[in-house]
Motif scaffolding. Structure first.
Motif, PDB file in Angstrom:
ATOM      1  N   ASP A 137     -48.229 -25.920 -10.440  1.00  0.00           N
ATOM      2  CA  ASP A 137     -47.701 -27.165 -11.002  1.00  0.00           C
ATOM      3  C   ASP A 137     -46.400 -27.541 -10.295  1.00  0.00           C
ATOM      4  OD1 ASP A 137     -47.710 -29.227 -13.202  1.00  0.00           O
ATOM      5  OD2 ASP A 137     -45.790 -28.265 -13.602  1.00  0.00           O
ATOM      6  N   GLY A 138     -46.115 -28.843 -10.243  1.00  0.00           N
ATOM      7  CA  GLY A 138     -44.862 -29.315  -9.665  1.00  0.00           C
ATOM      8  C   GLY A 138     -45.034 -30.646  -8.979  1.00  0.00           C
ATOM      9  N   HIS A 139     -43.924 -31.243  -8.588  1.00  0.00           N
ATOM     10  CA  HIS A 139     -43.982 -32.531  -7.899  1.00  0.00           C
ATOM     11  C   HIS A 139     -42.797 -32.646  -6.955  1.00  0.00           C
ATOM     12  CE1 HIS A 139     -45.949 -36.674  -8.313  1.00  0.00           C
ATOM     13  NE2 HIS A 139     -45.149 -36.764  -7.265  1.00  0.00           N
ATOM     14  N   ILE A 140     -43.073 -33.033  -5.729  1.00  0.00           N
ATOM     15  CA  ILE A 140     -42.047 -33.265  -4.712  1.00  0.00           C
ATOM     16  C   ILE A 140     -42.013 -34.751  -4.379  1.00  0.00           C
ATOM     17  CG2 ILE A 140     -41.378 -32.856  -2.310  1.00  0.00           C
ATOM     18  CD1 ILE A 140     -42.633 -30.059  -2.588  1.00  0.00           C
ATOM     19  N   VAL A 141     -40.813 -35.330  -4.444  1.00  0.00           N
ATOM     20  CA  VAL A 141     -40.627 -36.736  -4.088  1.00  0.00           C
ATOM     21  C   VAL A 141     -39.645 -36.810  -2.926  1.00  0.00           C
ATOM     22  CG1 VAL A 141     -39.847 -39.005  -4.850  1.00  0.00           C
ATOM     23  CG2 VAL A 141     -41.034 -37.496  -6.459  1.00  0.00           C
ATOM     24  N   ASN A 142     -40.071 -37.397  -1.829  1.00  0.00           N
ATOM     25  CA  ASN A 142     -39.200 -37.595  -0.672  1.00  0.00           C
ATOM     26  C   ASN A 142     -38.827 -39.068  -0.583  1.00  0.00           C
ATOM     27  OD1 ASN A 142     -39.273 -34.890   0.106  1.00  0.00           O
ATOM     28  ND2 ASN A 142     -41.069 -35.178   1.397  1.00  0.00           N
ATOM     29  N   ILE A 143     -37.528 -39.359  -0.577  1.00  0.00           N
ATOM     30  CA  ILE A 143     -37.070 -40.739  -0.463  1.00  0.00           C
ATOM     31  C   ILE A 143     -37.093 -41.154   1.001  1.00  0.00           C
ATOM     32  CG2 ILE A 143     -35.215 -42.364  -0.921  1.00  0.00           C
ATOM     33  CD1 ILE A 143     -36.545 -41.204  -3.431  1.00  0.00           C
ATOM     34  N   LEU A 144     -37.920 -42.140   1.292  1.00  0.00           N
ATOM     35  CA  LEU A 144     -38.074 -42.644   2.653  1.00  0.00           C
ATOM     36  C   LEU A 144     -37.282 -43.949   2.799  1.00  0.00           C
ATOM     37  CD1 LEU A 144     -41.918 -41.955   2.928  1.00  0.00           C
ATOM     38  CD2 LEU A 144     -40.024 -40.444   3.556  1.00  0.00           C
ATOM     39  N   ALA A 167     -44.081 -38.786   7.961  1.00  0.00           N
ATOM     40  CA  ALA A 167     -45.221 -38.030   8.494  1.00  0.00           C
ATOM     41  C   ALA A 167     -45.324 -36.666   7.822  1.00  0.00           C
ATOM     42  CB  ALA A 167     -45.087 -37.871  10.009  1.00  0.00           C
ATOM     43  N   PHE A 168     -44.176 -36.003   7.638  1.00  0.00           N
ATOM     44  CA  PHE A 168     -44.167 -34.699   6.981  1.00  0.00           C
ATOM     45  C   PHE A 168     -44.665 -34.822   5.540  1.00  0.00           C
ATOM     46  CE2 PHE A 168     -42.048 -31.446   4.414  1.00  0.00           C
ATOM     47  CZ  PHE A 168     -42.427 -30.297   5.082  1.00  0.00           C
ATOM     48  N   THR A 169     -44.239 -35.877   4.859  1.00  0.00           N
ATOM     49  CA  THR A 169     -44.642 -36.105   3.473  1.00  0.00           C
ATOM     50  C   THR A 169     -46.149 -36.313   3.374  1.00  0.00           C
ATOM     51  OG1 THR A 169     -42.483 -37.110   2.997  1.00  0.00           O
ATOM     52  CG2 THR A 169     -44.266 -37.554   1.425  1.00  0.00           C
ATOM     53  N   HIS A 170     -46.711 -37.100   4.281  1.00  0.00           N
ATOM     54  CA  HIS A 170     -48.161 -37.328   4.281  1.00  0.00           C
ATOM     55  C   HIS A 170     -48.914 -36.015   4.516  1.00  0.00           C
ATOM     56  CE1 HIS A 170     -48.231 -41.950   5.141  1.00  0.00           C
ATOM     57  NE2 HIS A 170     -47.453 -41.631   4.131  1.00  0.00           N
ATOM     58  N   THR A 171     -48.398 -35.197   5.424  1.00  0.00           N
ATOM     59  CA  THR A 171     -49.041 -33.909   5.695  1.00  0.00           C
ATOM     60  C   THR A 171     -48.956 -32.989   4.486  1.00  0.00           C
ATOM     61  OG1 THR A 171     -48.476 -34.086   8.048  1.00  0.00           O
ATOM     62  CG2 THR A 171     -49.051 -31.900   7.222  1.00  0.00           C
ATOM     63  N   LEU A 172     -47.781 -32.960   3.857  1.00  0.00           N
ATOM     64  CA  LEU A 172     -47.599 -32.118   2.674  1.00  0.00           C
ATOM     65  C   LEU A 172     -48.524 -32.574   1.547  1.00  0.00           C
ATOM     66  CD1 LEU A 172     -45.939 -29.729   1.595  1.00  0.00           C
ATOM     67  CD2 LEU A 172     -44.292 -31.390   0.690  1.00  0.00           C
ATOM     68  N   PHE A 173     -48.704 -33.870   1.403  1.00  0.00           N
ATOM     69  CA  PHE A 173     -49.626 -34.382   0.386  1.00  0.00           C
ATOM     70  C   PHE A 173     -51.042 -33.866   0.635  1.00  0.00           C
ATOM     71  CE2 PHE A 173     -52.874 -37.476  -0.780  1.00  0.00           C
ATOM     72  CZ  PHE A 173     -52.653 -37.606  -2.148  1.00  0.00           C
ATOM     73  N   GLN A 174     -51.468 -33.929   1.886  1.00  0.00           N
ATOM     74  CA  GLN A 174     -52.817 -33.462   2.219  1.00  0.00           C
ATOM     75  C   GLN A 174     -52.966 -31.964   1.977  1.00  0.00           C
ATOM     76  OE1 GLN A 174     -53.607 -34.733   6.240  1.00  0.00           O
ATOM     77  NE2 GLN A 174     -53.453 -36.906   5.739  1.00  0.00           N
ATOM     78  N   GLU A 175     -51.928 -31.205   2.289  1.00  0.00           N
ATOM     79  CA  GLU A 175     -52.007 -29.765   2.068  1.00  0.00           C
ATOM     80  C   GLU A 175     -51.991 -29.435   0.573  1.00  0.00           C
ATOM     81  OE1 GLU A 175     -49.443 -27.385   4.476  1.00  0.00           O
ATOM     82  OE2 GLU A 175     -50.128 -28.322   6.345  1.00  0.00           O
ATOM     83  N   ALA A 176     -51.250 -30.216  -0.209  1.00  0.00           N
ATOM     84  CA  ALA A 176     -51.255 -30.006  -1.655  1.00  0.00           C
ATOM     85  C   ALA A 176     -52.637 -30.314  -2.233  1.00  0.00           C
ATOM     86  CB  ALA A 176     -50.200 -30.883  -2.324  1.00  0.00           C
ATOM     87  N   VAL A 183     -50.016 -29.803  -7.884  1.00  0.00           N
ATOM     88  CA  VAL A 183     -48.770 -30.148  -7.198  1.00  0.00           C
ATOM     89  C   VAL A 183     -48.879 -31.547  -6.621  1.00  0.00           C
ATOM     90  CG1 VAL A 183     -47.190 -29.571  -5.314  1.00  0.00           C
ATOM     91  CG2 VAL A 183     -48.246 -27.744  -6.665  1.00  0.00           C
ATOM     92  N   GLY A 184     -47.970 -32.415  -7.031  1.00  0.00           N
ATOM     93  CA  GLY A 184     -47.956 -33.783  -6.527  1.00  0.00           C
ATOM     94  C   GLY A 184     -46.934 -33.953  -5.419  1.00  0.00           C
ATOM     95  N   VAL A 185     -47.212 -34.851  -4.498  1.00  0.00           N
ATOM     96  CA  VAL A 185     -46.282 -35.180  -3.406  1.00  0.00           C
ATOM     97  C   VAL A 185     -46.259 -36.691  -3.258  1.00  0.00           C
ATOM     98  CG1 VAL A 185     -45.742 -34.939  -0.959  1.00  0.00           C
ATOM     99  CG2 VAL A 185     -46.753 -33.014  -2.207  1.00  0.00           C
ATOM    100  N   THR A 186     -45.070 -37.275  -3.295  1.00  0.00           N
ATOM    101  CA  THR A 186     -44.931 -38.725  -3.195  1.00  0.00           C
ATOM    102  C   THR A 186     -43.805 -39.095  -2.244  1.00  0.00           C
ATOM    103  OG1 THR A 186     -45.633 -38.980  -5.506  1.00  0.00           O
ATOM    104  CG2 THR A 186     -44.550 -40.866  -4.475  1.00  0.00           C
ATOM    105  N   SER A 231     -53.208 -39.732  -8.297  1.00  0.00           N
ATOM    106  CA  SER A 231     -52.043 -39.345  -7.500  1.00  0.00           C
ATOM    107  C   SER A 231     -51.410 -40.592  -6.906  1.00  0.00           C
ATOM    108  CB  SER A 231     -52.451 -38.382  -6.374  1.00  0.00           C
ATOM    109  OG  SER A 231     -53.366 -39.006  -5.485  1.00  0.00           O
ATOM    110  N   MET A 232     -50.141 -40.485  -6.561  1.00  0.00           N
ATOM    111  CA  MET A 232     -49.411 -41.588  -5.933  1.00  0.00           C
ATOM    112  C   MET A 232     -48.747 -41.036  -4.672  1.00  0.00           C
ATOM    113  SD  MET A 232     -46.395 -44.029  -7.537  1.00  0.00           S
ATOM    114  CE  MET A 232     -47.435 -44.685  -8.836  1.00  0.00           C
ATOM    115  N   PRO A 233     -49.474 -40.996  -3.561  1.00  0.00           N
ATOM    116  CA  PRO A 233     -48.909 -40.410  -2.346  1.00  0.00           C
ATOM    117  C   PRO A 233     -47.750 -41.207  -1.759  1.00  0.00           C
ATOM    118  CG  PRO A 233     -51.066 -41.375  -1.921  1.00  0.00           C
ATOM    119  CD  PRO A 233     -50.885 -41.387  -3.387  1.00  0.00           C
ATOM    120  N   GLU A 234     -47.733 -42.523  -2.009  1.00  0.00           N
ATOM    121  CA  GLU A 234     -46.649 -43.334  -1.451  1.00  0.00           C
ATOM    122  C   GLU A 234     -46.487 -44.604  -2.278  1.00  0.00           C
ATOM    123  OE1 GLU A 234     -45.643 -43.537   2.953  1.00  0.00           O
ATOM    124  OE2 GLU A 234     -46.591 -45.510   2.676  1.00  0.00           O
ATOM    125  N   VAL A 235     -45.229 -45.022  -2.428  1.00  0.00           N
ATOM    126  CA  VAL A 235     -44.925 -46.265  -3.123  1.00  0.00           C
ATOM    127  C   VAL A 235     -43.818 -46.978  -2.361  1.00  0.00           C
ATOM    128  CG1 VAL A 235     -43.292 -45.112  -4.661  1.00  0.00           C
ATOM    129  CG2 VAL A 235     -44.266 -47.305  -5.334  1.00  0.00           C
TER     130      VAL A 235
END
Length: 246
Positions: A137-144, A167-176, A183-186, A231-235
């Motif tokens: 469980d968990g969620h990582i948010v990267n401010i772009l 690019a790193f965020t998109h890759t991390l989302f796919q790996e999650a 585990v969410g990545v946005t 999921s919300m990979p990007e906003v």
């Protein structure tokens, strides 16, 4: 935009929390019920915010942390774990910029921008992601930034760092998606905001073309409140008359 997320019992770490967008995000998380760890190199501002949140009845702590220091990042996360404070939410917000034409930049300036904006978030993800996967469980948010989609002059290192982080965020989302669906990545692409990040460098900026950081903080809350079945990979959150999008 208002998002009514319930983060009761969740523990969040926000970098660059001492002012601007980081402060808005930290406040929104605390108001939603999360316990918040404020991280910044600005001790005075971080401790002031921590005290204010505590007075308001929120659970907050401050850690003086330079995200450029990989060993310090790893140690901070380890210490939180040992203190019974495993992270449920990580918001990588800390960022800097040097507004100069490329021909006038120094190697130190380039290194500091790229390390703060790109390597720093990566260091934190390295320390936090595997722990989230282990717990399921968990969620990582990267401010772009809009600079991760379109560049402009005098922002070479900044645009490069934010493009790399996207690019790193998109890759991390796919790996999650592969490693743990809990585990969410946005990535949050934020347009211009009326914060010290802009106003200190451009005091004559037209504030009518900037948005309040609380709007972006609400977008972070929305990403954190998406049901487990989605999921919300990007906003993208930009002012209506944002000049740098698309």
């Amino acid at each position: 935009m208002t998002c009514h997320a319930d983060l009761s019992g969740r523990r969040a770490l926000v970098t660059g929390a001492a002012r601007g967008l980081g402060t808005s995000i930290a406040r929104r998380l605390a108001q939603a019920g999360a316990s918040v760890c404020l991280c910044d190199v600005r001790r005075e501002g971080g401790e002031k915010l921590c005290a204010a949140l505590t007075v308001e009845g929120h659970d907050a702590r401050f850690i003086e942390l330079d995200v450029c220091d990989a060993e310090a990042v790893a140690a901070a996360v380890q210490e939180l774990e040992q203190d019974g404070w495993p992270l449920d939410i990580l918001v990588n917000n800390a960022a800097i910029d040097v507004t100069k034409p490329i021909e006038h930049l120094t190697a130190d300036e380039v290194g500091r921008v790229v390390t703060t904006n790109l390597l720093g978030p990566m260091y934190l993800c390295l320390a936090v992601y595997r722990r989230m996967v282990a717990r399921g469980d968990g969620h990582i948010v990267n401010i772009l930034s809009t600079a991760s989609n379109r560049t402009w002059t005098e922002a070479g290192p900044y645009a490069a760092s934010k493009t790399g982080l996207r690019a790193f965020t998109h890759t991390l989302f796919q790996e999650a998606q592969r490693d743990c669906l809990g585990v969410g990545v946005t990535g949050v692409i934020a347009g211009g905001m009326e914060t010290p990040f802009i106003m200190e460098r451009f005091p004559d900026a037209d504030t009518s073309k900037l948005q309040h950081p609380d709007i972006v903080a609400d977008a972070v809350l929305c990403a954190l409140s998406v049901p487990a079945t989605s999921s919300m990979p990007e906003v993208v959150v930009v002012p209506r008359n944002e000049p740098s999008w698309p």
